[in-house]
Structure formats: structure tokens, C-alpha cells
Design a protein around this motif. Structure first.
Motif, PDB file in Angstrom:
ATOM      1  N   GLU A 245       0.848  -1.202   0.000  1.00  0.00           N
ATOM      2  CA  GLU A 245       0.000   0.000   0.000  1.00  0.00           C
ATOM      3  C   GLU A 245       0.880   1.248   0.000  1.00  0.00           C
ATOM      4  O   GLU A 245       1.475   1.580   1.032  1.00  0.00           O
ATOM      5  CB  GLU A 245      -0.924   0.008   1.225  1.00  0.00           C
ATOM      6  CG  GLU A 245      -1.858  -1.184   1.315  1.00  0.00           C
ATOM      7  CD  GLU A 245      -2.929  -1.153   0.248  1.00  0.00           C
ATOM      8  OE1 GLU A 245      -3.156  -0.062  -0.324  1.00  0.00           O
ATOM      9  OE2 GLU A 245      -3.545  -2.205  -0.021  1.00  0.00           O
ATOM     10  N   PRO A 246       1.009   1.937  -1.122  1.00  0.00           N
ATOM     11  CA  PRO A 246       1.854   3.152  -1.159  1.00  0.00           C
ATOM     12  C   PRO A 246       1.417   4.207  -0.152  1.00  0.00           C
ATOM     13  O   PRO A 246       2.259   4.950   0.365  1.00  0.00           O
ATOM     14  CB  PRO A 246       1.686   3.653  -2.603  1.00  0.00           C
ATOM     15  CG  PRO A 246       1.271   2.442  -3.390  1.00  0.00           C
ATOM     16  CD  PRO A 246       0.454   1.622  -2.451  1.00  0.00           C
ATOM     17  N   LEU A 247       0.127   4.283   0.133  1.00  0.00           N
ATOM     18  CA  LEU A 247      -0.343   5.291   1.099  1.00  0.00           C
ATOM     19  C   LEU A 247       0.209   5.017   2.493  1.00  0.00           C
ATOM     20  O   LEU A 247       0.423   5.962   3.269  1.00  0.00           O
ATOM     21  CB  LEU A 247      -1.874   5.299   1.129  1.00  0.00           C
ATOM     22  CG  LEU A 247      -2.569   5.868  -0.114  1.00  0.00           C
ATOM     23  CD1 LEU A 247      -4.078   5.780   0.040  1.00  0.00           C
ATOM     24  CD2 LEU A 247      -2.143   7.318  -0.357  1.00  0.00           C
TER      25      LEU A 247
ATOM     26  N   SER B 106       3.203   3.829   3.117  1.00  0.00           N
ATOM     27  CA  SER B 106       4.567   4.373   3.106  1.00  0.00           C
ATOM     28  C   SER B 106       4.544   5.877   3.301  1.00  0.00           C
ATOM     29  O   SER B 106       5.351   6.430   4.071  1.00  0.00           O
ATOM     30  CB  SER B 106       5.247   4.020   1.779  1.00  0.00           C
ATOM     31  OG  SER B 106       5.314   2.622   1.596  1.00  0.00           O
ATOM     32  N   LEU B 107       3.633   6.549   2.621  1.00  0.00           N
ATOM     33  CA  LEU B 107       3.510   8.000   2.783  1.00  0.00           C
ATOM     34  C   LEU B 107       3.139   8.350   4.214  1.00  0.00           C
ATOM     35  O   LEU B 107       3.683   9.305   4.795  1.00  0.00           O
ATOM     36  CB  LEU B 107       2.464   8.536   1.803  1.00  0.00           C
ATOM     37  CG  LEU B 107       2.196  10.050   1.863  1.00  0.00           C
ATOM     38  CD1 LEU B 107       3.468  10.831   1.543  1.00  0.00           C
ATOM     39  CD2 LEU B 107       1.071  10.421   0.898  1.00  0.00           C
ATOM     40  N   PHE B 108       2.231   7.589   4.800  1.00  0.00           N
ATOM     41  CA  PHE B 108       1.822   7.825   6.183  1.00  0.00           C
ATOM     42  C   PHE B 108       3.003   7.675   7.137  1.00  0.00           C
ATOM     43  O   PHE B 108       3.204   8.497   8.045  1.00  0.00           O
ATOM     44  CB  PHE B 108       0.707   6.848   6.555  1.00  0.00           C
ATOM     45  CG  PHE B 108       0.399   6.800   8.020  1.00  0.00           C
ATOM     46  CD1 PHE B 108      -0.316   7.821   8.628  1.00  0.00           C
ATOM     47  CD2 PHE B 108       0.824   5.732   8.802  1.00  0.00           C
ATOM     48  CE1 PHE B 108      -0.599   7.783   9.987  1.00  0.00           C
ATOM     49  CE2 PHE B 108       0.549   5.685  10.151  1.00  0.00           C
ATOM     50  CZ  PHE B 108      -0.160   6.718  10.750  1.00  0.00           C
TER      51      PHE B 108
END
Length: 316
Positions: free
Chosen positions: A36-38, A40-42
């Protein structure tokens, strides 16, 4: 927390949040921050926020410290250098469990013998060792009573009981998860509700090719012992699921029917064998014999009679 350096606090809090995300987010075999790329951003935002908080708190503490007078700074530094209550409690507990005495009192423990200036101290055994030894003695008596006096279950009996319970749990799970079945694990369904549902599926999807009584039309006759792709529940299930012969066989129904429904209609189809349809189609395929079925042994007298009749016919 005030005595813990920021370079320790930030990684500890960050990895705690990282562990929570991995625990609560179902990402299959891959880590959540990869799947889940989100995520990683989180995590990047969390790390930046933690660093910013440490920087802001450090700046505020520095401003407040510079605003103090010299006496207040001394008191603040003394208070800051004091060990925390947790550290003090751990030190006291360690000393108590180790049972050691201060070096100032070692002269009372020195034994009389001396080897080249090497002296021996007559220390008592550490309390943790003695308590562990006492606990092992108590455990031995409990073990002796349970397994040698009252004949408690040993590890092999416990394993057999757990395997038996696991089989029961699996069967209960299968009852509520019938769609896990495939052509390798399918069995003939005999429950009236399963056969009734299989009949509904057959009448809705199959009568156009096989007729309502299974006598066959475009599709083969289902009432005789001849099968194009093999009989038996496993072969019928696979044929319904994957389809018939390429180019001229039945379509694959796995896109339209659930595995449980395929098992139901396959079990219903097997009910046709041996019945007499109104307009039976000519046999198609080969006679299928279940290799796992018990072999019926014909009586010897019957074989001799048949043999004699054949001989007599040949002699004529």
C-alpha cells in the motif's frame, strides 16, 4: 521519558507505530508499506512529525533554561541528573536478586586459604538461584503425582487428542465453508436439501442439452454407464467446472456457479444412472468403472455354467 535521549525516543515510537500498521492492515504476503503506497507515505509523515516535535520541544526547553537564573539552573541540572524511579527500582531489584554485598564488607567473607594472593569469598548462593531450585523441586513432585500416580495424559496422548479435535474443527469449518471444495476433495452429497438445490440448478441450466430426465439431447445420456470424460463425483465435478471437450463440449460453469453449487448439481446428476428416460440417447464415450469400488466376486458355479455354455456353443 525526559532522561531518554531523543535519538532513542524517535525510533522507538516510530517502530511502535510501524508495528501497529503491519498488524492491523491486511496486505497478504507483502509488508503493508510495500503493498500500500499510502502506508509508506503515512509512515514518512509520522517520522517527520516525530522529528519536528522533538525539535520544537528541545527549542522550548532551551529557551526556558536560558531564562532561569544561575541557582535555578543548578537545581534543574541536579534534578535532571537524578535517575528515574524505574531505573532505581531495577537497580534495587537486581542487587536483591543477586544477593551480593558491598565491596566494603568483603573482608567478612574472605576464607582462610590463600593461593598465591588469590583469595576466595564465602558468598551465599544468589536468591534467584535458590528460589529457582526450590521451584524445580515443587515442580518435580507435581509432575510425579500427575503422570506417575494419577496417570495423566502424556505428550503422545495429548497430540492424538488435539489431532482428533482438529479433525472435528475442520469438519465444522467445512460445513460453513462449502465453497472451498474442488474436484480433489469433493464427495457425493446425499442431504435432501443439497440434492433439491442441485435439481433446481440442473433444471435451470442443463435440461436444454440433457433433458429433464437425463436422457440426453445435444449433450450425452446421463442415465447409462457410458461417460465421455469419466464418471464418479470427482470427474463429473471437474467436467461441470472446467467444461467438456474443446470445441464441442459443455461450457465451463465455474464462472457462473459456486463450488458448492457445482458439487450439488454433480451429486444430482449421479442420481440419473440406472433410471429409464423417455427417449434415451445412444451411448457416448466409454463404460466407466470406479477403480476404488469393491470388486464383486462371482460364484464359482455361475462361472462354470457360463463356461460350459460357451464351450457347447463353440462345439455346435
Amino acid at each position: 521519558m525526559r532522561n531518554i535521549p531523543s535519538w532513542i525516543r524517535v525510533p522507538v515510537v516510530f517502530f511502535f507505530i510501524f508495528a501497529l500498521t503491519e498488524f492491523f492492515i491486511d496486505s497478504g504476503d507483502e509488508p503493508a508499506f510495500i503493498a500500500e503506497p499510502l502506508v509508506s507515505l503515512f509512515l514518512v509523515l509520522v517520522f517527520l512529525i516525530l522529528v519536528a516535535i522533538e525539535a520544537i520541544v528541545g527549542a522550548i526547553n532551551n529557551v526556558l533554561y536560558q531564562s532561569l537564573d544561575e541557582a535555578a539552573k543548578v537545581r534543574y541540572d541536579a534534578k535532571l541528573s537524578e535517575p528515574s524511579k524505574i531505573v532505581s527500582w531495577l537497580n534495587k531489584t537486581y542487587i536483591k536478586l543477586a544477593g551480593t554485598k558491598p565491596i566494603e564488607e568483603e573482608h567478612d567473607l574472605v576464607l582462610d586459604h590463600n593461593y598465591d594472593g588469590i583469595k576466595e569469598l564465602d558468598n551465599d548462593l544468589p536468591p534467584w538461584w535458590k528460589y529457582g531450585f526450590y521451584a524445580s523441586i515443587i515442580f518435580a513432585f507435581v509432575y510425579l503425582a500427575k503422570y506417575h500416580i494419577f496417570n495423566g495424559e502424556d505428550q503422545y496422548q495429548e497430540l492424538d487428542a488435539e489431532i482428533a479435535q482438529a479433525k472435528i474443527d475442520i469438519e465444522e469449518y467445512k460445513k460453513n465453508a462449502k465453497d472451498l471444495v474442488d474436484f480433489n476433495t469433493v464427495t457425493v452429497l446425499t442431504d435432501a436439501s443439497d440434492l433439491a438445490n442441485g435439481k433446481k440448478i440442473f433444471e435451470l441450466n442443463c435440461v436444454a442439452c440433457h433433458k429433464a430426465d437425463g436422457g440426453g439431447g445435444i449433450g450425452p445420456n446421463l442415465t447409462d454407464k457410458y461417460w465421455v470424460l469419466g464418471g464418479g463425483i470427482q470427474n463429473v465435478f471437474k467436467t461441470v467446472s472446467e467444461g467438456g471437450r474443446d470445441g464441442k463440449g459443455m461450457i465451463a460453469w465455474k464462472q457462473s456457479l459456486k463450488p458448492s453449487e457445482i458439487a450439488q448439481v454433480s451429486s444430482y446428476v449421479l442420481q440419473f444412472e440406472g433410471t429409464i428416460p423417455a427417449e434415451p440417447k445412444a451411448p457416448d464415450g466409454d463404460i466407466w468403472v470406479n477403480e476404488e469400488a469393491p470388486v464383486e466376486v462371482a460364484p464359482t458355479e455361475a462361472i462354470e455354467v457360463k463356461t460350459d455354455s460357451i464351450i457347447s456353443v463353440e462345439e455346435q
